[in-house]
Write a protein that holds these residues in place. Structure first.
Motif, PDB file in Angstrom:
ATOM      1  N   SER A  21       0.834  -1.210   0.000  1.00 17.76           N
ATOM      2  CA  SER A  21       0.000   0.000   0.000  1.00 17.76           C
ATOM      3  C   SER A  21       0.864   1.254   0.000  1.00 17.76           C
ATOM      4  CB  SER A  21      -0.928   0.012   1.220  1.00 17.76           C
ATOM      5  OG  SER A  21      -1.843  -1.033   1.161  1.00 17.76           O
ATOM      6  N   MET A  25       1.070   4.212  -2.855  1.00 21.21           N
ATOM      7  CA  MET A  25       0.935   5.629  -2.535  1.00 21.21           C
ATOM      8  C   MET A  25       2.123   6.411  -3.078  1.00 21.21           C
ATOM      9  SD  MET A  25       0.566   7.525   1.172  1.00 21.21           S
ATOM     10  CE  MET A  25       2.297   7.535   1.554  1.00 21.21           C
ATOM     11  N   HIS A  31      -3.202   6.559  -3.315  1.00 15.22           N
ATOM     12  CA  HIS A  31      -3.640   6.837  -1.942  1.00 15.22           C
ATOM     13  C   HIS A  31      -3.076   8.182  -1.501  1.00 15.22           C
ATOM     14  CE1 HIS A  31      -4.474   2.587  -2.019  1.00 15.22           C
ATOM     15  NE2 HIS A  31      -3.201   2.246  -1.937  1.00 15.22           N
ATOM     16  N   ARG A  32      -3.849   8.910  -0.715  1.00 19.67           N
ATOM     17  CA  ARG A  32      -3.359  10.156  -0.122  1.00 19.67           C
ATOM     18  C   ARG A  32      -2.721   9.864   1.240  1.00 19.67           C
ATOM     19  NH1 ARG A  32      -1.575  13.972  -2.233  1.00 19.67           N
ATOM     20  NH2 ARG A  32      -3.400  14.130  -3.528  1.00 19.67           N
ATOM     21  N   ILE A  34      -2.293   6.529   4.531  1.00 21.35           N
ATOM     22  CA  ILE A  34      -2.516   5.170   5.020  1.00 21.35           C
ATOM     23  C   ILE A  34      -2.358   5.209   6.534  1.00 21.35           C
ATOM     24  CG2 ILE A  34      -1.826   2.742   4.904  1.00 21.35           C
ATOM     25  CD1 ILE A  34      -0.299   3.510   2.284  1.00 21.35           C
ATOM     26  N   VAL A  50      -7.193   3.274   4.447  1.00 25.86           N
ATOM     27  CA  VAL A  50      -6.510   3.868   3.304  1.00 25.86           C
ATOM     28  C   VAL A  50      -7.378   5.006   2.786  1.00 25.86           C
ATOM     29  CG1 VAL A  50      -5.684   3.459   0.956  1.00 25.86           C
ATOM     30  CG2 VAL A  50      -5.418   1.686   2.686  1.00 25.86           C
ATOM     31  N   GLY A  52      -8.239   7.565  -0.210  1.00 27.00           N
ATOM     32  CA  GLY A  52      -8.106   7.694  -1.661  1.00 27.00           C
ATOM     33  C   GLY A  52      -7.369   8.960  -2.061  1.00 27.00           C
TER      34      GLY A  52
END
Length: 143
Positions: A21, A25, A31-32, A34, A50, A52
């Motif tokens: 993840s 990102m 992803h912005r 986590i 997570v 978006g």
């Protein structure tokens, strides 16, 4: 069980999901942020939430519990005074005053290992309340 990276000092494990993840990102920008959580029974660091690509720093701050510790990474995009687009990744160690002492100790002793498993972190914040990790703090460090 998926392969995991073990942190020798604390006996904690960072799951492949965490690293995968984080790489999504970092490189794919899907992803912005986590949020990571340690399962005290298994010793596994896993993804808790997570955010978006369209979510904001306020969404990250709202997703952190008021009474339990977490780790988080945030991808901060900004434009410099020279009009260059930049991105910096922040590691946030969240340990609110209302969290249990055992949780605070567990997260404090595992922090270096978790950061080591996530290659590419630029800045680190330690926060015990929201004012210590406000967006203004992020902006001031990312210059």
């Amino acid at each position: 069980m998926a392969m995991a990276f073990q942190m020798a000092a604390s006996g904690m494990w960072v799951s492949d999901e965490c690293r995968n993840s984080f790489m999504e990102m970092k490189w794919k920008k899907v992803h912005r942020y986590i949020v990571f959580k340690i399962d005290e029974k298994t010793g596994l660091v896993a993804v808790d939430k997570v955010g978006g690509a369209g979510e904001s720093y306020d969404d990250l701050a709202a997703s952190l519990p008021e009474d339990d510790c977490r780790y988080a990474v945030f991808d901060f995009d900004f434009v410099t005074v020279d009009n260059c687009r930049k991105s910096k990744i922040f590691f946030i160690a969240w340990a609110p005053a209302a969290s249990r002492i055992k949780a605070k100790m567990l997260y404090a002793t595992s922090k270096i290992g978790v950061k080591g498993a996530l290659d590419g972190i630029h800045y680190e914040l330690q926060a015990t309340d929201p004012t210590e990790m406000g967006f203004d703090v992020i902006k001031s460090q990312a210059k």
